[in-house]
Design an enzyme around this catalytic site. Structure first.
Site, PDB file in Angstrom:
ATOM      1  N   ARG A   1       0.846  -1.194   0.000  1.00  0.00           N
ATOM      2  CA  ARG A   1       0.000   0.000   0.000  1.00  0.00           C
ATOM      3  C   ARG A   1       0.883   1.247   0.000  1.00  0.00           C
ATOM      4  O   ARG A   1       1.261   1.751   1.071  1.00  0.00           O
ATOM      5  CB  ARG A   1      -0.921   0.004   1.215  1.00  0.00           C
TER       6      ARG A   1
ATOM      7  N   GLY B   1      13.198 -13.720  17.973  1.00  0.00           N
ATOM      8  CA  GLY B   1      13.314 -12.270  17.976  1.00  0.00           C
ATOM      9  C   GLY B   1      14.720 -11.753  18.186  1.00  0.00           C
ATOM     10  O   GLY B   1      15.640 -12.068  17.437  1.00  0.00           O
TER      11      GLY B   1
ATOM     12  N   ILE C   1      16.818 -12.417  20.528  1.00  0.00           N
ATOM     13  CA  ILE C   1      17.751 -13.294  21.238  1.00  0.00           C
ATOM     14  C   ILE C   1      18.804 -13.828  20.279  1.00  0.00           C
ATOM     15  O   ILE C   1      18.463 -14.483  19.292  1.00  0.00           O
ATOM     16  CB  ILE C   1      17.013 -14.473  21.893  1.00  0.00           C
TER      17      ILE C   1
ATOM     18  N   GLY D   1      -2.404  -6.993  22.577  1.00  0.00           N
ATOM     19  CA  GLY D   1      -1.645  -7.011  21.333  1.00  0.00           C
ATOM     20  C   GLY D   1      -0.648  -8.140  21.213  1.00  0.00           C
ATOM     21  O   GLY D   1       0.126  -8.201  20.257  1.00  0.00           O
TER      22      GLY D   1
ATOM     23  N   LYS E   1      10.105 -22.764  13.771  1.00  0.00           N
ATOM     24  CA  LYS E   1      11.343 -22.408  14.464  1.00  0.00           C
ATOM     25  C   LYS E   1      12.104 -23.656  14.909  1.00  0.00           C
ATOM     26  O   LYS E   1      13.339 -23.690  14.849  1.00  0.00           O
ATOM     27  CB  LYS E   1      11.015 -21.515  15.667  1.00  0.00           C
TER      28      LYS E   1
END
Length: 432
Positions: free
Chosen positions: A48, A135, A137, A188, A206
């Protein structure tokens, strides 16, 4: 320092991509000193283009990601769009046109990592993906480089923050699964559709990546046993507490004792409160690594979010750019061991089985006989009658280590007993 900048193409500018762009801008001088050359954001591919993106020159924004990676002057492509396609085609096209790649795409790497590594090797370029697992780590690089001289035997970890938040909330407050999920969504931590997290798909991808690196063996997503956590109840946590345990959704990658095979699995499990992973709270991730020489190591930190994931992406970007300047590449795929990936039926662990049984003499003897007939040794048994006086009792059996296949046979036989009204829950016990 070289004055000519290294050009970076960014594919995706969502939560992670926008943070990558921001850090590249705000830390530009430091990054240039660490790399030995400045970085230039040469283009940003989005779906977008009309959306306002603070700090990004609108002139860099394009919807034609293919044209961007084909430019020929791009040094590094950063892929944070996720999914299989068009990410796979864009990455291979980037290699073909001379760019190295930094990716956070766990699903693609778990499914097609071997093909992507082969494309990178053929092009003589780098493929780095620290951000694909846990993330911020540092985990992939320590496994791939720092422990390259060691033999890793087991990787046991919490690699999904959403599920850990939900299970931690159930444990600490007594909330039910749905109540804890609703809170995770409101804060969230959980997506509107949390299936990928709570059914273990995210953690399984993972696990495939971690097992492949740890054991120098190609492990695909289809090789990973996966079991979600939606059936975990408050009663399961009560049973866990009675055993001095808590419950976590774990990714477990193990080398067989004979060294000839490996397993990779994701499922809820009871874990002793004395184990370091038991104290991992909220949306945090932690991975416990066991190796011959280094012994036991634990990596802990935020496993998701824009800034933490962008930190891992930038770390890879710095490493890849340094390689680019030096005319070298970092380590690629290491799959020389080519170990067999065994099915879940071969996995040996302990089990916690909760049965609803008739409250009368002889039931325990019948149940114990079934376990014995299937070669499953019992560690402890706990039975108590129901206060409502309905003629039923709860029987909890904890086994010694047994294979998944033998336990499955045991449960099937238990269901055929007239005195067994139902199997309330079955949970593995790990971390001992």
């Amino acid at each position: 320092m070289r004055t000519r900048p290294l050009k970076v193409a960014l594919l995706g500018c969502g939560v992670v991509g926008s943070e990558v762009a921001r850090i590249m801008t705000t830390h530009a001088d430091d990054l240039a000193q660490r790399i030995g050359a400045p970085l230039e954001l040469a283009g940003v591919a989005v779906r977008r283009p009309s959306k306002v993106r603070d700090g990004i020159d609108p002139g860099l924004v394009t919807t034609d990601a293919t044209a961007l990676v084909k430019r020929g002057d791009i040094d590094v492509v950063v892929e944070v769009i996720g999914g299989i396609e068009p990410a796979r085609s864009l990455i291979t096209t980037a290699f073909e046109h001379g760019a190295s790649v930094v990716s956070a795409n766990k699903a693609l790497l778990a499914q097609d990592g071997a093909a992507l590594h082969a494309a990178a090797q053929e092009a003589g370029k780098d493929l780095y993906y620290e951000a694909a697992v846990a993330g911020a780590i540092p985990l992939i690089r320590p496994l791939r480089e720092s422990l390259a001289g060691d033999k890793v035997n087991r990787v046991l970890g919490i690699v999904n923050g959403t599920t850990n938040f939900i299970l931690d909330k159930m444990d600490s407050t007594g909330a039910g699964y749905q109540e804890a999920l609703d809170e995770a969504t409101a804060l969230g931590y959980a997506e509107a559709d949390p299936t990928a997290d709570v059914e273990g798909f995210d953690a399984a991808a993972k696990a495939a990546i971690l097992a492949g690196i740890a054991f120098h063996t190609r492990v695909r997503l289809d090789d990973v046993y996966r079991e979600g956590m939606t059936e975990v109840t408050s009663a399961d946590f009560a049973s866990a507490r009675n055993m001095g345990c808590t419950i976590k959704l774990l990714a477990i990658c193990e080398r067989a004792q004979d060294g000839g095979s490996v397993t990779a699995r994701v499922h809820p499990a009871m874990i002793p409160l004395s184990h370091p992973l038991a104290s991992v709270r909220g949306a945090y991730n932690a991975v416990f690594v066991e190796s011959d020489a280094a012994g036991q190591l634990m990596f802990y930190g935020p496993g998701a979010g824009g800034s933490p994931t962008a930190s891992a992406v930038l770390g890879d970007l710095v490493a890849v750019c340094r390689n680019r300047l030096n005319g070298t590449t970092g380590p690629g795929e290491s799959a020389y061991a080519a170990l067999t990936v065994s099915p879940m039926g071969d996995v040996v662990t302990r089990y916690h089985i909760s049965l609803d049984v008739a409250d009368k003499p002889g039931v325990l003897a019948q149940v114990a006989t079934v376990f014995a007939e299937h070669g499953v040794s019992i560690d402890t048994v706990r039975q108590h009658g129901r206060q409502d006086g309905d003629g039923e009792a709860s029987l909890v059996v904890v086994t010694h280590r047994a294979s998944d296949a033998s336990l499955t046979g045991t449960v099937e036989a238990l269901r055929k007993l007239d005195t067994v009204r139902g199997v309330a829950s079955i949970m593995r016990v790990e971390g001992e």
